[in-house]
Design a protein around this motif. Structure first.
Motif, PDB file in Angstrom:
ATOM      1  N   ILE A  69      11.580  20.708 -10.707  1.00 52.15           N
ATOM      2  CA  ILE A  69      10.464  19.979 -11.014  1.00 52.15           C
ATOM      3  C   ILE A  69      10.662  18.747 -11.590  1.00 52.15           C
ATOM      4  CG2 ILE A  69       8.150  20.147 -12.647  1.00 52.15           C
ATOM      5  CD1 ILE A  69       8.924  23.117 -13.014  1.00 52.15           C
ATOM      6  N   VAL A  70      11.725  18.553 -12.461  1.00 51.41           N
ATOM      7  CA  VAL A  70      12.096  17.193 -13.004  1.00 51.41           C
ATOM      8  C   VAL A  70      12.130  16.224 -11.613  1.00 51.41           C
ATOM      9  CG1 VAL A  70      13.476  15.715 -14.295  1.00 51.41           C
ATOM     10  CG2 VAL A  70      12.935  18.005 -15.157  1.00 51.41           C
ATOM     11  N   LEU A  71      13.289  16.886 -10.783  1.00 51.10           N
ATOM     12  CA  LEU A  71      13.537  15.817  -9.660  1.00 51.10           C
ATOM     13  C   LEU A  71      12.215  15.366  -8.859  1.00 51.10           C
ATOM     14  CD1 LEU A  71      16.514  18.100  -8.135  1.00 51.10           C
ATOM     15  CD2 LEU A  71      16.599  15.864  -9.411  1.00 51.10           C
ATOM     16  N   SER A  72      11.086  16.291  -8.847  1.00 54.99           N
ATOM     17  CA  SER A  72       9.951  16.261  -8.055  1.00 54.99           C
ATOM     18  C   SER A  72       9.262  14.834  -8.831  1.00 54.99           C
ATOM     19  CB  SER A  72       9.289  17.257  -7.888  1.00 54.99           C
ATOM     20  OG  SER A  72       8.449  17.462  -9.154  1.00 54.99           O
ATOM     21  N   LYS A  73       9.533  14.519  -9.942  1.00 55.65           N
ATOM     22  CA  LYS A  73       8.607  13.700 -10.819  1.00 55.65           C
ATOM     23  C   LYS A  73       9.312  12.373 -10.817  1.00 55.65           C
ATOM     24  CE  LYS A  73       5.995  16.583 -12.516  1.00 55.65           C
ATOM     25  NZ  LYS A  73       4.310  16.602 -12.100  1.00 55.65           N
ATOM     26  N   ALA A  74      10.726  12.193 -10.396  1.00 54.36           N
ATOM     27  CA  ALA A  74      11.332  11.150 -10.067  1.00 54.36           C
ATOM     28  C   ALA A  74      10.778  10.026  -9.251  1.00 54.36           C
ATOM     29  CB  ALA A  74      12.760  11.357  -9.889  1.00 54.36           C
ATOM     30  N   ALA A  75      10.915   8.710  -9.335  1.00 59.16           N
ATOM     31  CA  ALA A  75      10.198   7.568  -8.468  1.00 59.16           C
ATOM     32  C   ALA A  75      11.019   7.829  -7.281  1.00 59.16           C
ATOM     33  CB  ALA A  75      10.279   6.392  -9.045  1.00 59.16           C
ATOM     34  N   PHE A  76      12.150   8.156  -7.233  1.00 58.56           N
ATOM     35  CA  PHE A  76      12.818   8.061  -5.987  1.00 58.56           C
ATOM     36  C   PHE A  76      13.966   9.319  -6.116  1.00 58.56           C
ATOM     37  CE2 PHE A  76      16.395   7.139  -3.280  1.00 58.56           C
ATOM     38  CZ  PHE A  76      15.820   6.970  -2.017  1.00 58.56           C
ATOM     39  N   ASP A 120       0.882  -1.161  -0.082  1.00 62.16           N
ATOM     40  CA  ASP A 120       0.076  -0.126   0.030  1.00 62.16           C
ATOM     41  C   ASP A 120       0.788   1.322  -0.004  1.00 62.16           C
ATOM     42  OD1 ASP A 120      -2.347  -1.614   0.086  1.00 62.16           O
ATOM     43  OD2 ASP A 120      -2.473  -1.567   2.176  1.00 62.16           O
ATOM     44  N   LEU A 121       0.521   2.160  -0.580  1.00 60.81           N
ATOM     45  CA  LEU A 121       1.223   3.516  -0.710  1.00 60.81           C
ATOM     46  C   LEU A 121       0.762   4.473   0.094  1.00 60.81           C
ATOM     47  CD1 LEU A 121       1.315   3.903  -4.825  1.00 60.81           C
ATOM     48  CD2 LEU A 121       3.316   2.637  -3.320  1.00 60.81           C
ATOM     49  N   ARG A 145       7.025  17.084  -4.391  1.00 61.48           N
ATOM     50  CA  ARG A 145       6.720  15.697  -4.302  1.00 61.48           C
ATOM     51  C   ARG A 145       5.365  15.334  -3.522  1.00 61.48           C
ATOM     52  NH1 ARG A 145      10.528  12.409  -6.228  1.00 61.48           N
ATOM     53  NH2 ARG A 145      10.083  10.590  -4.971  1.00 61.48           N
ATOM     54  N   ALA A 146       5.635  16.277  -2.217  1.00 60.48           N
ATOM     55  CA  ALA A 146       4.495  15.915  -1.458  1.00 60.48           C
ATOM     56  C   ALA A 146       3.096  16.273  -2.150  1.00 60.48           C
ATOM     57  CB  ALA A 146       4.368  16.859   0.000  1.00 60.48           C
ATOM     58  N   ALA A 147       3.151  17.309  -2.647  1.00 61.75           N
ATOM     59  CA  ALA A 147       2.012  17.923  -3.561  1.00 61.75           C
ATOM     60  C   ALA A 147       1.430  17.124  -4.551  1.00 61.75           C
ATOM     61  CB  ALA A 147       2.122  19.453  -4.017  1.00 61.75           C
ATOM     62  N   ARG A 148       2.270  16.285  -5.319  1.00 63.89           N
ATOM     63  CA  ARG A 148       1.853  15.467  -6.246  1.00 63.89           C
ATOM     64  C   ARG A 148       1.586  13.963  -5.742  1.00 63.89           C
ATOM     65  NH1 ARG A 148       4.813  11.512  -8.093  1.00 63.89           N
ATOM     66  NH2 ARG A 148       7.238  11.446  -8.021  1.00 63.89           N
ATOM     67  N   GLY A 149       1.602  13.576  -4.571  1.00 63.15           N
ATOM     68  CA  GLY A 149       1.367  12.342  -3.797  1.00 63.15           C
ATOM     69  C   GLY A 149       2.183  11.434  -3.798  1.00 63.15           C
ATOM     70  N   ALA A 150       3.513  11.767  -3.913  1.00 64.26           N
ATOM     71  CA  ALA A 150       4.669  10.728  -3.772  1.00 64.26           C
ATOM     72  C   ALA A 150       4.765  10.331  -2.457  1.00 64.26           C
ATOM     73  CB  ALA A 150       6.038  11.664  -4.005  1.00 64.26           C
ATOM     74  N   ASP A 151       5.328   9.141  -2.306  1.00 59.19           N
ATOM     75  CA  ASP A 151       4.970   8.030  -0.872  1.00 59.19           C
ATOM     76  C   ASP A 151       6.810   8.946  -0.249  1.00 59.19           C
ATOM     77  OD1 ASP A 151       5.742   6.291   0.836  1.00 59.19           O
ATOM     78  OD2 ASP A 151       4.321   5.175   0.022  1.00 59.19           O
ATOM     79  N   VAL A 197      -0.009  16.053   4.503  1.00 57.22           N
ATOM     80  CA  VAL A 197      -0.398  17.578   4.094  1.00 57.22           C
ATOM     81  C   VAL A 197      -1.808  17.580   3.777  1.00 57.22           C
ATOM     82  CG1 VAL A 197       1.984  17.619   3.235  1.00 57.22           C
ATOM     83  CG2 VAL A 197       0.109  16.831   1.652  1.00 57.22           C
ATOM     84  N   PRO A 198      -2.383  18.916   3.949  1.00 58.41           N
ATOM     85  CA  PRO A 198      -3.583  19.203   3.558  1.00 58.41           C
ATOM     86  C   PRO A 198      -3.924  18.857   1.950  1.00 58.41           C
ATOM     87  CG  PRO A 198      -2.436  21.189   3.784  1.00 58.41           C
ATOM     88  CD  PRO A 198      -1.496  20.107   4.069  1.00 58.41           C
ATOM     89  N   GLY A 199      -5.110  18.798   1.723  1.00 60.31           N
ATOM     90  CA  GLY A 199      -5.757  18.609   0.322  1.00 60.31           C
ATOM     91  C   GLY A 199      -6.097  17.139   0.116  1.00 60.31           C
ATOM     92  N   ASP A 200      -6.794  17.058  -1.004  1.00 61.00           N
ATOM     93  CA  ASP A 200      -7.050  15.725  -1.617  1.00 61.00           C
ATOM     94  C   ASP A 200      -5.867  15.176  -2.316  1.00 61.00           C
ATOM     95  OD1 ASP A 200      -8.408  13.410  -2.135  1.00 61.00           O
ATOM     96  OD2 ASP A 200      -9.543  14.543  -3.760  1.00 61.00           O
ATOM     97  N   VAL A 201      -4.976  14.566  -1.731  1.00 56.07           N
ATOM     98  CA  VAL A 201      -3.868  14.078  -2.521  1.00 56.07           C
ATOM     99  C   VAL A 201      -3.880  12.709  -2.566  1.00 56.07           C
ATOM    100  CG1 VAL A 201      -1.230  13.877  -2.175  1.00 56.07           C
ATOM    101  CG2 VAL A 201      -2.458  16.258  -1.482  1.00 56.07           C
ATOM    102  N   ARG A 202      -3.719  12.275  -3.727  1.00 58.72           N
ATOM    103  CA  ARG A 202      -3.737  10.737  -3.947  1.00 58.72           C
ATOM    104  C   ARG A 202      -2.307  10.280  -4.303  1.00 58.72           C
ATOM    105  NH1 ARG A 202      -9.177  10.081  -5.872  1.00 58.72           N
ATOM    106  NH2 ARG A 202     -10.399  11.681  -4.660  1.00 58.72           N
ATOM    107  N   PRO A 203      -2.225   8.783  -4.004  1.00 58.64           N
ATOM    108  CA  PRO A 203      -0.904   8.231  -4.177  1.00 58.64           C
ATOM    109  C   PRO A 203      -0.448   8.115  -5.561  1.00 58.64           C
ATOM    110  CG  PRO A 203      -2.299   6.839  -2.650  1.00 58.64           C
ATOM    111  CD  PRO A 203      -3.074   8.269  -3.053  1.00 58.64           C
ATOM    112  N   ASP A 204       0.685   8.277  -5.669  1.00 51.61           N
ATOM    113  CA  ASP A 204       1.421   8.008  -7.027  1.00 51.61           C
ATOM    114  C   ASP A 204       1.215   6.784  -7.492  1.00 51.61           C
ATOM    115  OD1 ASP A 204       3.014   8.117  -9.261  1.00 51.61           O
ATOM    116  OD2 ASP A 204       4.779   8.518  -8.446  1.00 51.61           O
TER     117      ASP A 204
END
Length: 493
Positions: A456-463, A370-371, A480-486, A376-383
């Motif tokens: 921005i690119v770093l924030s999109k990396a899987a790790f 499970d991810l 990363r937090a805003a886009r739902g990274a684990d 953080v606040p907001g309706d953030v969905r896991p990546d």
């Protein structure tokens, strides 16, 4: 915009600092202005520190200055003259001010000067608020001269003060003291670190032997202390200033001073906070008295402070190229400071790769678990890419963000599997960037602007792996937090 507010809020901005430091200073200023009900005044420009080409190339498009002269700082005087140069970059290229204004009124110093019949070119080069000049002409609409009140730097949070956002209406120092236990109060005061008036939650638990949060809440508030909300340090350091990982701390009610409480009643046209208040402090430079207030600030940082569209679009193209190079697999990324490469570059990149190999193993584990998302606040969905794509290949490629430009060091990194910005930025990408906003077609000649794209690119990396003594990872972690990274897919040490 101004008429419905209490006036303007200004800061002495430290323009000698790099962009990431300026970003979190501006984030704090945004909160301060919102608490005061005032229009935030931003610097109209920041200084970029390096050009991707010869200085004269960047100077053809952006105003070149001697940084030491511009900001009254001798830090760079011993460097070769070409390394003392900097470039004025419009603040609108670094922050999407139009988007930010949906959350709170914001103007630049140039806007303020025009409103008062002054030449925008008279803006102070060091970012400080000019007390006399900026108040020497009347407002073109009201005809009134702007008045000024200065909050002395020494009054912000002296050693015996804990600066908070606001004191709650029903919170008096005497509240609940009828049931106070002198032994508890003595224990809490004895646990305070030397020279500090605020106590870590875990230290309060240990001192009182109370491990349940609700019970500790009750005991400390009954004894004249208050629960405060802030953000956790990273590796014991507060350089990153990420607005994630909320924590609680405790402090005596008598030490609290509310920023809104102390200064919102002031009715001068401009209220100025003197000097710097970011050194050695938590991300927002104050503590919150409620979790809801902290969540609102987190929302501002994560969702209202956006990068401009042309930089986001370019980053999206680079992310596509990374997936292509990785054959559709997940890929990882790291940030390396230039200073880390001045000696033993091979040892450092090998250290990065060890962290990334650990990251690959983490991604393999998470592919069937499970991810989670950051708190953080907001309706953030896991990546869900972590479940839908294949983990990175062993010894595969990884994206590396670095401002080092020594060709031998960069070639070494490439041989170790690193992909750099110029490796994936195509001619078509550059042409599209230049054609989208002609007035900013030159922006990729400036290293600091490229660094915003890379974040921005770093924030999109899987790790992601970054260094705890750099402010860059803080911005990346926010994205990363805003886009739902684990949270388990990033390591800062």
């Amino acid at each position: 915009m101004v008429a419905s507010t209490n006036g303007f809020f200004a800061r002495d901005y430290n323009l000698e600092l790099g962009w990431n430091n300026m970003r979190y200073i501006i984030e704090a200023a945004f909160l301060q202005a919102r608490l005061l009900g005032r229009v935030l005044i931003l610097p109209s420009f920041v200084y970029a520190r390096s050009c991707e080409y010869e200085n004269r190339v960047c100077a053809d498009y952006a105003t070149m200055v001697n940084r030491g002269d511009a900001v009254d700082n001798d830090e760079w005087r011993e460097l070769p003259i070409d390394q003392q140069m900097g470039w004025k970059i419009p603040i609108e290229l670094m922050i999407n001010i139009t988007h930010l204004r949906h959350a709170h009124p914001v103007l630049t110093t140039a806007d303020y000067l025009r409103l008062h019949g002054q030449d925008p070119s008279s803006e102070a080069s060091n970012g400080h608020w000019t007390r006399d000049l900026y108040h020497s002409r009347p407002n073109l609409i009201t005809g009134r001269f702007p008045s000024l009140k200065v909050i002395p730097n020494s009054a912000y949070d002296p050693e015996d003060v804990v600066r908070v956002d606001r004191i709650l209406d029903d919170d008096t120092p005497e509240r609940n003291l009828s049931v106070a236990d002198p032994q508890v109060r003595q224990t809490l005061y004895a646990a305070l670190p030397a020279g500090k008036s605020i106590l870590e939650w875990q230290r309060a638990q240990s001192a009182l032997g109370i491990w349940g949060d609700l019970e500790l809440d009750r005991v400390v508030t009954e004894n004249g202390w208050r629960i405060l909300y802030t953000y956790d340090s990273v590796a014991g350091l507060d350089y990153n200033k990420a607005a994630v990982n909320p924590i609680k701390m405790v402090a005596p009610r008598s030490a609290l001073r509310g920023f809104e409480t102390d200064y919102r009643h002031i009715r001068t046209t401009v209220l100025l906070l003197e000097g710097a208040v970011h050194y050695g402090r938590k991300p927002v430079r104050m503590y919150f008295t409620t979790r809801s207030a902290q969540d609102l600030f987190s929302s501002n940082v994560l969702y209202d402070f956006q990068r401009v569209n042309i930089l986001q679009d370019l980053a999206a193209k680079m992310v596509e190229h990374m997936f292509d190079l990785a054959d559709g697999r997940l890929w990882m990324a790291a940030h390396v400071r230039r200073g880390d490469c001045e000696s033993a570059a091979l040892l450092h990149i090998q250290r990065v790769k060890r962290h990334l190999e650990d990251g690959r193993n983490t991604l393999i584990r998470l592919s069937s678990h499970d991810l989670k998302v950051y708190d953080v606040p907001g309706d953030v969905r896991p990546d869900i890419d972590l479940h839908n794509r294949t983990p990175p290949a062993s010894e595969g490629i990884f994206y590396l963000a670095i401002d080092e430009r020594d060709p031998e060091i960069l070639d070494l990194f490439r041989r170790e599997g690193a992909i750099l910005m110029d490796d994936i930025l195509t001619i078509e990408d550059r042409r599209h960037f230049a054609s989208t906003r002609h007035e900013h077609a030159w922006a990729l000649t400036i290293s600091d602007v490229r660094a915003v794209v890379e974040q921005i690119v770093l924030s999109k990396a899987a790790f992601f792996y970054g260094h705890a003594m750099s402010s860059v990872p803080g911005g990346v972690i926010n994205l990363r937090a805003a886009r739902g990274a684990d949270p388990r897919t990033a390591v800062i040490d």
